[in-house]
Design a protein around this motif. Sequence first.
Motif, PDB file in Angstrom:
ATOM      1  N   ASP A  27      28.567  -1.901 -42.338  1.00  0.00           N
ATOM      2  CA  ASP A  27      28.435  -1.214 -43.616  1.00  0.00           C
ATOM      3  C   ASP A  27      27.138  -0.405 -43.636  1.00  0.00           C
ATOM      4  O   ASP A  27      26.139  -0.800 -43.024  1.00  0.00           O
ATOM      5  N   SER A  28      27.171   0.705 -44.363  1.00  0.00           N
ATOM      6  CA  SER A  28      26.009   1.574 -44.410  1.00  0.00           C
ATOM      7  C   SER A  28      26.043   2.415 -45.677  1.00  0.00           C
ATOM      8  O   SER A  28      27.064   2.502 -46.347  1.00  0.00           O
ATOM      9  N   TYR A  29      24.924   3.053 -45.995  1.00  0.00           N
ATOM     10  CA  TYR A  29      24.839   3.949 -47.147  1.00  0.00           C
ATOM     11  C   TYR A  29      24.484   5.346 -46.651  1.00  0.00           C
ATOM     12  O   TYR A  29      24.172   5.548 -45.474  1.00  0.00           O
ATOM     13  N   GLY A  30      24.595   6.326 -47.535  1.00  0.00           N
ATOM     14  CA  GLY A  30      24.481   7.731 -47.183  1.00  0.00           C
ATOM     15  C   GLY A  30      23.323   8.106 -46.278  1.00  0.00           C
ATOM     16  O   GLY A  30      23.534   8.650 -45.191  1.00  0.00           O
ATOM     17  N   GLN A  62      41.465   8.380 -49.224  1.00  0.00           N
ATOM     18  CA  GLN A  62      42.505   8.086 -48.241  1.00  0.00           C
ATOM     19  C   GLN A  62      42.551   6.594 -47.870  1.00  0.00           C
ATOM     20  O   GLN A  62      43.328   6.202 -47.005  1.00  0.00           O
ATOM     21  N   ALA A  63      41.694   5.790 -48.501  1.00  0.00           N
ATOM     22  CA  ALA A  63      41.605   4.341 -48.254  1.00  0.00           C
ATOM     23  C   ALA A  63      41.168   4.020 -46.828  1.00  0.00           C
ATOM     24  O   ALA A  63      41.458   2.940 -46.317  1.00  0.00           O
ATOM     25  N   CYS A  64      40.436   4.933 -46.202  1.00  0.00           N
ATOM     26  CA  CYS A  64      39.880   4.675 -44.872  1.00  0.00           C
ATOM     27  C   CYS A  64      38.549   3.932 -44.964  1.00  0.00           C
ATOM     28  O   CYS A  64      38.133   3.276 -44.008  1.00  0.00           O
ATOM     29  N   ILE A  65      37.894   4.082 -46.112  1.00  0.00           N
ATOM     30  CA  ILE A  65      36.649   3.359 -46.369  1.00  0.00           C
ATOM     31  C   ILE A  65      36.675   2.840 -47.806  1.00  0.00           C
ATOM     32  O   ILE A  65      37.454   3.320 -48.637  1.00  0.00           O
ATOM     33  N   GLU A  66      35.824   1.867 -48.067  1.00  0.00           N
ATOM     34  CA  GLU A  66      35.633   1.342 -49.425  1.00  0.00           C
ATOM     35  C   GLU A  66      34.153   1.449 -49.752  1.00  0.00           C
ATOM     36  O   GLU A  66      33.298   1.151 -48.912  1.00  0.00           O
ATOM     37  N   GLY A  67      33.863   1.874 -50.960  1.00  0.00           N
ATOM     38  CA  GLY A  67      32.488   1.951 -51.417  1.00  0.00           C
ATOM     39  C   GLY A  67      32.187   0.811 -52.374  1.00  0.00           C
ATOM     40  O   GLY A  67      33.076   0.358 -53.097  1.00  0.00           O
ATOM     41  N   TYR A  68      30.949   0.329 -52.349  1.00  0.00           N
ATOM     42  CA  TYR A  68      30.514  -0.704 -53.282  1.00  0.00           C
ATOM     43  C   TYR A  68      29.014  -0.551 -53.504  1.00  0.00           C
ATOM     44  O   TYR A  68      28.303  -0.010 -52.658  1.00  0.00           O
ATOM     45  N   TRP A  69      28.567  -0.990 -54.660  1.00  0.00           N
ATOM     46  CA  TRP A  69      27.153  -0.870 -55.009  1.00  0.00           C
ATOM     47  C   TRP A  69      26.373  -2.071 -54.497  1.00  0.00           C
ATOM     48  O   TRP A  69      26.792  -3.213 -54.663  1.00  0.00           O
ATOM     49  N   GLY A  70      25.244  -1.785 -53.866  1.00  0.00           N
ATOM     50  CA  GLY A  70      24.356  -2.837 -53.385  1.00  0.00           C
ATOM     51  C   GLY A  70      23.601  -3.450 -54.548  1.00  0.00           C
ATOM     52  O   GLY A  70      23.610  -2.933 -55.666  1.00  0.00           O
ATOM     53  N   ASP A  71      22.969  -4.561 -54.294  1.00  0.00           N
ATOM     54  CA  ASP A  71      22.225  -5.258 -55.351  1.00  0.00           C
ATOM     55  C   ASP A  71      20.732  -5.278 -55.036  1.00  0.00           C
ATOM     56  O   ASP A  71      20.086  -6.316 -55.074  1.00  0.00           O
ATOM     57  N   TYR A  81      29.172   1.725 -47.901  1.00  0.00           N
ATOM     58  CA  TYR A  81      30.545   1.991 -47.484  1.00  0.00           C
ATOM     59  C   TYR A  81      30.907   1.080 -46.324  1.00  0.00           C
ATOM     60  O   TYR A  81      30.066   0.796 -45.475  1.00  0.00           O
ATOM     61  N   ARG A  82      32.159   0.646 -46.327  1.00  0.00           N
ATOM     62  CA  ARG A  82      32.682  -0.152 -45.217  1.00  0.00           C
ATOM     63  C   ARG A  82      34.001   0.455 -44.775  1.00  0.00           C
ATOM     64  O   ARG A  82      34.752   1.004 -45.589  1.00  0.00           O
ATOM     65  N   ILE A  83      34.279   0.350 -43.497  1.00  0.00           N
ATOM     66  CA  ILE A  83      35.527   0.860 -42.954  1.00  0.00           C
ATOM     67  C   ILE A  83      36.640  -0.152 -43.249  1.00  0.00           C
ATOM     68  O   ILE A  83      36.403  -1.364 -43.248  1.00  0.00           O
ATOM     69  N   THR A  84      37.825   0.346 -43.531  1.00  0.00           N
ATOM     70  CA  THR A  84      38.987  -0.503 -43.803  1.00  0.00           C
ATOM     71  C   THR A  84      39.869  -0.554 -42.551  1.00  0.00           C
ATOM     72  O   THR A  84      39.633   0.164 -41.576  1.00  0.00           O
TER      73      THR A  84
END
Length: 116
Positions: A27-30, A62-71, A81-84
């Motif tokens: 997982d990584s961010y921009g 396209q559901a190739c990645i999922e985004g989520y907010w870090g804490d 972002y993580r790859i699906t």
Amino acid sequence: MASRDAVSDLVRGNIDAIILQTLSGGDSYGYEILKEVATASKGTYELKEPSLYTSLKRLEKQACIEGYWGDETQGARRKYYRITDDGRQELQEATARWIHVREIIDRLLHVDGGER
């Protein structure tokens, strides 16, 4: 000799696959993705922020990645972002497409290893 813009155009056509490859390592961010692309290219290609975020939005849709907010407890919140599984499949297919196209171009340009 190809201009830097011509090389950038060739790379730009594969940004989604490059981002998926980067995320396949975790997982990584921009900003971290931008740095990884620059490092992996040994400084020969710099992915621009607008291109990155356009691609991330497209890959998410396209559901190739999922985004989520870090804490994060300090500083601004980051979207990670993580790859699906779909993204892993797309990366595999994009890699196969790239290899196929590269083989065709090698043959057409009579590059060593390309059949004549």
